[in-house]
Design an enzyme around this catalytic site. Structure first.
Site, PDB file in Angstrom:
ATOM      1  N   VAL A 292       0.849  -1.197   0.000  1.00 45.08           N
ATOM      2  CA  VAL A 292       0.000   0.000   0.000  1.00 45.08           C
ATOM      3  C   VAL A 292       0.884   1.246   0.000  1.00 45.08           C
ATOM      4  O   VAL A 292       0.632   2.211  -0.709  1.00 45.08           O
ATOM      5  CB  VAL A 292      -0.931   0.008   1.234  1.00 45.08           C
ATOM      6  CG1 VAL A 292      -1.619   1.353   1.380  1.00 45.08           C
ATOM      7  CG2 VAL A 292      -1.932  -1.107   1.141  1.00 45.08           C
ATOM      8  N   ASP A 339      -2.993  37.939 -32.657  1.00 44.59           N
ATOM      9  CA  ASP A 339      -3.556  39.051 -33.414  1.00 44.59           C
ATOM     10  C   ASP A 339      -2.992  40.333 -32.847  1.00 44.59           C
ATOM     11  O   ASP A 339      -2.558  40.366 -31.703  1.00 44.59           O
ATOM     12  CB  ASP A 339      -5.071  39.122 -33.217  1.00 44.59           C
ATOM     13  CG  ASP A 339      -5.776  37.948 -33.823  1.00 44.59           C
ATOM     14  OD1 ASP A 339      -5.340  37.487 -34.872  1.00 44.59           O
ATOM     15  OD2 ASP A 339      -6.767  37.500 -33.227  1.00 44.59           O
ATOM     16  N   GLU A 712      10.939   4.007   2.647  1.00 46.61           N
ATOM     17  CA  GLU A 712      10.231   2.966   3.422  1.00 46.61           C
ATOM     18  C   GLU A 712      10.655   1.580   2.958  1.00 46.61           C
ATOM     19  O   GLU A 712      10.856   0.669   3.759  1.00 46.61           O
ATOM     20  CB  GLU A 712       8.718   3.150   3.256  1.00 46.61           C
ATOM     21  CG  GLU A 712       8.193   4.388   3.995  1.00 46.61           C
ATOM     22  CD  GLU A 712       6.937   4.977   3.363  1.00 46.61           C
ATOM     23  OE1 GLU A 712       6.125   4.202   2.823  1.00 46.61           O
ATOM     24  OE2 GLU A 712       6.788   6.213   3.398  1.00 46.61           O
TER      25      GLU A 712
END
Ligand code: ATP
Length: 909
Positions: A292, A339, A712
């Site tokens: 996870v 323009d 981790e």
């Protein structure tokens, strides 16, 4: 129901409206052919027929969004694992896991809900509008509000808002490619038809979604929403989900690869644990938690959220995004074709000088206020009725569809209509003519309207003693219609004074004025009345100033600094265009090219030297397409502005089509990715800056998240090798990933634009999000982030301290340091300012407090299996955990020193 209200009609959408006469259709629809519907009828019909919209994906309900937060494979596996743990008696763990997962879902929900709301607000803002006659008045309403029976007014440039039975269609021409695939415009009419098997044969109907390319018309709505022809096709095709953006797709692919890698790691951790003799269910839960934590499933969602919230921010800066992927592309724009009139300039034109063969006149007075004066330069008198100047002003007032608007409350006079014509009208008024009166005494019989290919306009009027032809336009164009020139002593043949006239026009143009020639002729009643644009008398020239927009020059500079080439495309004279372009910094040493040369060049390959041209003058809208394609063939990412129907192909072809919100046609807006509500060039540049900021933010988030995840993984993978069999428990992993990692990650999203965001060249669009050293950073800093907790753990376990809590706290603190340092890729936190991202600072403090609570609050200690740290232990852990912060700051310092060309370092692709 209101008493007396007409009963709701049962409109049969399958009715063969084309075989009916228009008044029959009106009668069947119970509409007043002059006044249209009234409010009650509209309301009743809206209830009966619904909104005039094609069905789209319904907005997701908040519950659905919340639910979707759990629809993630690993979360489901985790839930199952948690349930099994609970069943095995470990209720506490299961509860903590559930709580963490719900907390995480709440964070995700808030983000996605905000993004969803931003998107739907944006959709409402970009909804097309329609001109409708209701209760006798013409009003503009959002097109979804039309109902059957509404009287709709069509003009060139409109997208037909619903299926209409045409009531009037003089010279109405519609492009039905959207419906029939036929790209040539269809002539429409209003009479009844005998046959109309095919949609293309029903020439007295105008269909929703098709484009009015010429003329005007009026029609009554016979079908709305899904009942229209377009609706039927949409129903056949079924609802389409909005496609993923390129970045989303790339990140999804990347996410899958990382997921596969993470799963391998998890299996290794699980197997190693089991082989060591750890509890199988604990190892299973550990492996799942790690999965996870390590699988970056949220990446594509982060992209959507960043893009949507970014689009919302842009909307408040006058830039409406019509297609989400455009936000992504904006940051890589390398060329902005714009323009001139109205985008670089204010389009608040004022005639400052009038020239005739008798001399020059100067106009004074303020703005459009008709009380100014025409001051004679070297002329003895103000224009008298018989002078060329007086005739010129008469033409200016007559060959004109604009109107002067008196100020309502102490403001300034303004004009409605074409700015060029507004300027001429104000000039006529300053010369003492009353335009209203003039138009009354000289009623218009016929007109040859202005178009940007002819560059002139001629009107014919009733006048005392005959008919008056009034012509105005670009000098070269008007001279084609002229045979003589008005002079104080009568008329002189054009041939003799042509060079004089052109010389004067050129002088004005060089000074940056827009120059129009005005000509006319009284055709005596005795002569045959042929209304041709020939044999006219040139009265003189009008020179009008159109001041550059205040922000334009700075925006052009900003473009150049950001490595973006500004290109001006205009219908105006090359000298005028060049003068303005030079004033704004668009033109320096580059070339000015005219439309005529462009036609020749095209054959020889414009692409070969498109980079050398900064100004295109006297171009037609169609040539914009050639310019876009030439740039694109050179690998440029082009943004192109436009407003008219003819601009649509170029807007579609450009990477970013930009339409004018105020003066643009619906067709141009539909064809574009970005709509400027203020028509300002500077807004395009702002939007590009915002696009870059958003991309940087996404990159920052990816960098932060992946570094944290890598840290981790290293801890869990290497722990057993350094004598720490299970460095972290499942709840620790989840806590770090979802809380200490998640909250600061969010706050990174509000980071301001980097100081040099608009001072570096555009990012190559194909560049990988990992380019410029990101991989190395993720792996290297991730490794460091794993080593420090492990070192602390080794020390802790050797000295009999609560080593697991130390690892846990250290890893949490490292994330926070990383969050602070990762705010920029090259700027030190000192130069950014410590408190310039307050939300981030607040979350870092808050998260640190949370972490301390988890360590010291007894209840939390029980739930998360932590132990209190002594002052020494905490001190060592916190100090050691600043390492990542220092290292990343050092990395940035090195980067700044060895500043290499962005986009070329690091692995691409
Ligand atoms: P840009 O492309 O920068 O927006 P523009 O749109 O004003 O410029 P056009 O409208 O195509 O350019 O005008 C081209 C030329 O036609 C002008 O330079 C002017 O000489 C002439 N012109 C413009 N408006 C009118 C008008 N209403 N009637 C007659 N001639 C006009």
């Amino acid at each position: 129901l209101i008493a007396g209200a007409p009963p709701v009609i049962e409109v049969d959408v399958d009715r063969t409206w084309w075989i009916l006469e228009s008044d029959e259709a009106i009668a069947l629809l119970e509409t007043d052919p002059k006044r249209g519907l009234d409010a009650t009828q509209v309301e009743l019909r809206r209830q009966r027929f619904g909104s005039n919209e094609l069905e789209r994906e319904p907005a997701r309900s908040p519950w659905l969004i919340f639910g979707a937060q759990f629809a993630n494979t690993m979360i489901v596996v985790l839930a199952v694992a948690g349930a099994i743990t609970a069943a095995l008696g470990e209720v506490k763990d299961a509860v903590v896991i559930a709580a963490i997962v719900v907390l995480n879902a709440a964070i995700g929900f808030v983000q996605e809900f905000r993004a969803e709301r931003a998107m739907s607000a944006l959709r409402d803002m970009t909804a097309p509008t329609a001109r409708v006659v209701r209760e006798g008045r013409q009003i503009t309403v959002p097109a979804p509000e039309l109902v059957p029976g509404d009287l709709v007014v069509l003009e060139a440039g409109d997208v037909v808002p619903a299926d209409l039975r045409l009531l009037e269609a003089p010279n109405l021409r519609v492009n039905e490619a959207a419906l029939t695939g036929e790209s040539l415009p269809v002539d429409k009419q209003s009479g009844a038809l005998a046959a109309g098997e095919l949609v293309a044969e029903r020439t007295n109907l105008a269909f929703k979604g098709t484009a009015v390319v010429y003329g005007r018309g009026r029609g009554v709505v016979v079908a709305s929403g899904m009942a229209t022809e377009l609706g039927r096709i949409a129903a056949l095709l079924g609802q389409q989900r909005s496609p993923a953006t390129p970045l989303q797709r790339r990140l999804a692919v990347l996410g899958r690869r990382l997921a596969a890698a993470a799963l391998v790691v998890c299996v290794v951790v699980f197997a190693a644990g089991v082989l060591r003799g750890e509890d199988v269910s604990l190892m299973f839960l550990t492996a799942v938690s790690l999965a996870v934590a390590a699988i970056p499933e949220a990446l594509p969602a982060v992209v959507t959220i960043s893009l949507a919230l970014g689009a919302q921010r842009m909307a408040s800066a006058h830039a409406l995004i019509r297609r989400l992927p455009a936000v992504e592309t904006l940051g890589s724009v390398t060329v902005i074709c714009t323009d001139k009139t109205g985008t670089l300039t204010e389009a608040k034109m004022l005639v400052e000088r009038i020239w005739t063969l008798a001399g020059e006149l100067e106009l004074t007075g303020s703005g459009f206020e008709p009380s100014g004066q025409v001051r004679a330069g070297d002329l003895p008198h103000l224009p008298e009725p018989e002078t060329a100047a007086a005739r010129l002003l008469t033409v200016a007032g007559l060959c004109n569809d604009a109107a002067l608007i008196a100020p309502s409350d102490g403001g300034d006079w303004s004009v409605a209509g074409d700015p060029t014509e507004g300027a001429l009208l104000a000039a006529a008024a300053k010369g003492g003519l009353d335009p209203e009166n003039l138009r009354r005494t000289h009623s218009r019989i016929e007109e040859l309207p202005f178009d940007s290919a002819r560059r002139r306009m001629t009107t014919f009027h009733q006048a005392p003693g005959g008919e008056l032809a009034a012509c105005k336009g670009a000098v070269e164009s008007v001279l084609d219609t002229v045979s003589t020139v008005a002079a104080p002593d009568g008329e002189r043949p054009l041939v003799g004074v042509r060079d004089l006239v052109l010389g004067q026009a050129d002088a004005y143009s060089q000074a940056g004025y827009r120059v129009l020639a005005l000509a006319g002729r009284l055709i005596p009643a005795s002569e045959p009345q042929d209304r041709a644009e020939q044999g006219l008398v040139l009265y003189g020239l009008a020179a009008m100033a159109d001041p550059p927009r205040p922000a334009a020059q700075r925006a052009v500079e900003a473009c150049r600094r950001a490595g973006i080439t500004p290109v001006m495309i205009t219908g105006d004279h090359p000298a005028t265009a060049a003068a303005i372009a030079r004033r704004l910094g668009v033109l320096d040493h580059e070339e000015v090219v005219t439309g005529a040369t462009l036609v020749e060049e095209h054959a020889r390959g414009l692409a070969d030297h498109v980079e050398r041209v900064a100004v295109y003058a006297r171009t037609s809208p169609e040539q914009k397409l050639d310019i876009v394609q030439a740039w694109k063939s050179r690998g440029a990412i082009v943004a192109m502005t436009g407003d008219g129907v003819n601009d649509a192909p170029a807007l579609l072809a450009a990477d970013i089509g930009v339409a004018m919100g105020a003066v643009g046609t619906e067709v141009a807006k539909e064809a574009s990715d970005l709509v400027l509500t203020d028509d300002d060039f500077a807004t395009v540049v702002t939007a590009v800056g915002e696009g870059r900021r958003i991309y940087d933010n996404i990159r920052r988030f990816v960098r932060y998240t992946l570094t944290s995840n890598t840290g981790e993984i290293w801890v869990m993978l290497l722990g057993p090798f350094v004598g720490l069999p299970l460095p972290l428990l499942p709840v620790h992993i989840l806590w770090i990933n979802l809380v200490t990692d998640g909250l600061p990650g969010l706050a990174l999203g509000v980071e301001k634009a980097e100081p040099d965001g608009m001072r570096r060249p555009p990012r190559p669009p194909a560049e990988s999000i990992f380019a410029r050293g990101m991989w190395q950073h993720v792996l290297g800093v991730g490794l460091l982030m794993g080593m420090i907790p492990l070192a602390l753990g080794i020390w802790g376990s050797a000295t009999d301290r609560p080593w697991q809590t130390m690892i846990f706290t250290s890893l949490a603190a490292l994330q926070l340091g990383n969050a602070l340092a990762v705010r920029s890729e090259r700027h030190s936190i000192r130069s950014l300012g410590f408190a310039t991202n307050r939300p981030l600072l607040a979350t870092v403090v808050f998260t640190l407090a949370l972490q301390l609570a988890v360590v010291y609050w007894p209840t939390a200690q029980g739930l998360l299996t932590t132990e209190a740290l002594s002052a020494l232990e905490l001190g060592v852990v916190l100090v050691a955990s600043t390492a990542v912060f220092w290292v990343v700051e050092l990395e940035k310092a090195i980067r700044r020193r060895f500043r290499s060309r962005p986009g070329t370092e690091g692995p691409g692709g």
